[in-house]
Design a protein around this motif. Sequence first.
Motif, PDB file in Angstrom:
ATOM      1  N   VAL A 182       0.836  -1.200   0.000  1.00 32.11           N
ATOM      2  CA  VAL A 182       0.000   0.000   0.000  1.00 32.11           C
ATOM      3  C   VAL A 182       0.871   1.250   0.000  1.00 32.11           C
ATOM      4  O   VAL A 182       0.666   2.167  -0.788  1.00 32.11           O
ATOM      5  CB  VAL A 182      -0.928   0.006   1.232  1.00 32.11           C
ATOM      6  CG1 VAL A 182      -1.737   1.297   1.291  1.00 32.11           C
ATOM      7  CG2 VAL A 182      -1.843  -1.207   1.211  1.00 32.11           C
ATOM      8  N   ALA A 183       1.846   1.275   0.917  1.00 34.86           N
ATOM      9  CA  ALA A 183       2.731   2.428   1.041  1.00 34.86           C
ATOM     10  C   ALA A 183       4.011   2.003   1.741  1.00 34.86           C
ATOM     11  O   ALA A 183       3.991   1.117   2.592  1.00 34.86           O
ATOM     12  CB  ALA A 183       2.050   3.542   1.833  1.00 34.86           C
ATOM     13  N   ASN A 224       6.728   5.839  -1.166  1.00 36.86           N
ATOM     14  CA  ASN A 224       6.033   5.435  -2.376  1.00 36.86           C
ATOM     15  C   ASN A 224       4.665   4.893  -2.002  1.00 36.86           C
ATOM     16  O   ASN A 224       4.451   4.405  -0.887  1.00 36.86           O
ATOM     17  CB  ASN A 224       6.834   4.395  -3.171  1.00 36.86           C
ATOM     18  CG  ASN A 224       6.995   3.083  -2.435  1.00 36.86           C
ATOM     19  OD1 ASN A 224       7.686   3.000  -1.436  1.00 36.86           O
ATOM     20  ND2 ASN A 224       6.332   2.042  -2.929  1.00 36.86           N
ATOM     21  N   TYR A 225       3.740   5.002  -2.945  1.00 36.28           N
ATOM     22  CA  TYR A 225       2.358   4.560  -2.740  1.00 36.28           C
ATOM     23  C   TYR A 225       1.888   3.709  -3.909  1.00 36.28           C
ATOM     24  O   TYR A 225       2.318   3.910  -5.052  1.00 36.28           O
ATOM     25  CB  TYR A 225       1.410   5.764  -2.631  1.00 36.28           C
ATOM     26  CG  TYR A 225       1.647   6.649  -1.450  1.00 36.28           C
ATOM     27  CD1 TYR A 225       2.338   7.852  -1.590  1.00 36.28           C
ATOM     28  CD2 TYR A 225       1.171   6.306  -0.185  1.00 36.28           C
ATOM     29  CE1 TYR A 225       2.556   8.677  -0.502  1.00 36.28           C
ATOM     30  CE2 TYR A 225       1.380   7.133   0.907  1.00 36.28           C
ATOM     31  CZ  TYR A 225       2.075   8.317   0.736  1.00 36.28           C
ATOM     32  OH  TYR A 225       2.292   9.130   1.817  1.00 36.28           O
ATOM     33  N   LYS A 283      -2.953   6.678  -3.918  1.00 33.07           N
ATOM     34  CA  LYS A 283      -2.306   7.984  -4.038  1.00 33.07           C
ATOM     35  C   LYS A 283      -3.328   9.108  -3.881  1.00 33.07           C
ATOM     36  O   LYS A 283      -4.413   9.067  -4.464  1.00 33.07           O
ATOM     37  CB  LYS A 283      -1.604   8.100  -5.389  1.00 33.07           C
ATOM     38  CG  LYS A 283      -0.285   7.359  -5.465  1.00 33.07           C
ATOM     39  CD  LYS A 283       0.368   7.533  -6.832  1.00 33.07           C
ATOM     40  CE  LYS A 283       1.687   6.772  -6.904  1.00 33.07           C
ATOM     41  NZ  LYS A 283       2.305   6.856  -8.248  1.00 33.07           N
ATOM     42  N   GLY A 284      -2.960  10.098  -3.082  1.00 27.30           N
ATOM     43  CA  GLY A 284      -3.857  11.222  -2.838  1.00 27.30           C
ATOM     44  C   GLY A 284      -4.851  10.986  -1.719  1.00 27.30           C
ATOM     45  O   GLY A 284      -5.533  11.923  -1.283  1.00 27.30           O
ATOM     46  N   ARG A 285      -4.949   9.752  -1.232  1.00 27.85           N
ATOM     47  CA  ARG A 285      -5.903   9.437  -0.164  1.00 27.85           C
ATOM     48  C   ARG A 285      -5.199   8.965   1.112  1.00 27.85           C
ATOM     49  O   ARG A 285      -5.663   9.250   2.215  1.00 27.85           O
ATOM     50  CB  ARG A 285      -6.876   8.350  -0.617  1.00 27.85           C
ATOM     51  CG  ARG A 285      -7.715   8.735  -1.817  1.00 27.85           C
ATOM     52  CD  ARG A 285      -8.811   7.691  -2.093  1.00 27.85           C
ATOM     53  NE  ARG A 285      -8.272   6.369  -2.407  1.00 27.85           N
ATOM     54  CZ  ARG A 285      -8.544   5.266  -1.710  1.00 27.85           C
ATOM     55  NH1 ARG A 285      -9.356   5.326  -0.661  1.00 27.85           N
ATOM     56  NH2 ARG A 285      -8.022   4.108  -2.068  1.00 27.85           N
ATOM     57  N   ASN A 310      -7.641   8.361   4.250  1.00 28.38           N
ATOM     58  CA  ASN A 310      -8.794   9.245   4.064  1.00 28.38           C
ATOM     59  C   ASN A 310      -9.601   8.810   2.845  1.00 28.38           C
ATOM     60  O   ASN A 310      -9.110   8.045   2.008  1.00 28.38           O
ATOM     61  CB  ASN A 310      -8.329  10.686   3.887  1.00 28.38           C
ATOM     62  CG  ASN A 310      -7.576  11.223   5.087  1.00 28.38           C
ATOM     63  OD1 ASN A 310      -7.841  10.842   6.230  1.00 28.38           O
ATOM     64  ND2 ASN A 310      -6.629  12.112   4.834  1.00 28.38           N
ATOM     65  N   SER A 311     -10.808   9.314   2.762  1.00 26.81           N
ATOM     66  CA  SER A 311     -11.685   9.009   1.617  1.00 26.81           C
ATOM     67  C   SER A 311     -11.734   7.513   1.344  1.00 26.81           C
ATOM     68  O   SER A 311     -11.586   7.060   0.201  1.00 26.81           O
ATOM     69  CB  SER A 311     -11.201   9.758   0.367  1.00 26.81           C
ATOM     70  OG  SER A 311     -11.152  11.145   0.589  1.00 26.81           O
ATOM     71  N   LEU A 312     -11.942   6.759   2.385  1.00 24.16           N
ATOM     72  CA  LEU A 312     -11.916   5.304   2.261  1.00 24.16           C
ATOM     73  C   LEU A 312     -13.042   4.786   1.381  1.00 24.16           C
ATOM     74  O   LEU A 312     -14.156   5.334   1.370  1.00 24.16           O
ATOM     75  CB  LEU A 312     -11.978   4.662   3.642  1.00 24.16           C
ATOM     76  CG  LEU A 312     -10.640   4.693   4.395  1.00 24.16           C
ATOM     77  CD1 LEU A 312     -10.842   4.491   5.893  1.00 24.16           C
ATOM     78  CD2 LEU A 312      -9.700   3.636   3.845  1.00 24.16           C
TER      79      LEU A 312
END
Length: 119
Positions: free
Chosen positions: A48-49, A58-59, A64-66, A83-85
Amino acid sequence: QVQLVESGGGLVQPGGSLRLSCVASTSTFSMYNMGWYRQAPGKQRELVAGITSGGIINYADSVKGRFTISRDNAKNTVYLQMNSLKPEDTAVYACNAKKFRLGRTYDYWGQGTQVTVSS
């Protein structure tokens, strides 16, 4: 032997947020490259990251972005702010610690924490 203990998983509605934590039992935490992986039922484990000992991040494209990975070497902890799951983020999330030293690989895993995104 390094023990990794994750926390912060749970049930959240779509669009919600969670923060995962992983605490490592080692005095050389800063030397480890840390990563968060996830595995959903019937799927392969995926990265994931990741964050290296030098702070390179890295993602996976899907997060990415969340999601945001960070580390606090003073607390021997790596975090994953999510976020923004989305429902497709539902999986068991596990922490990994890895370092290479004097020709040897040190590779440790936590037990994982369940993240469920559902209304």
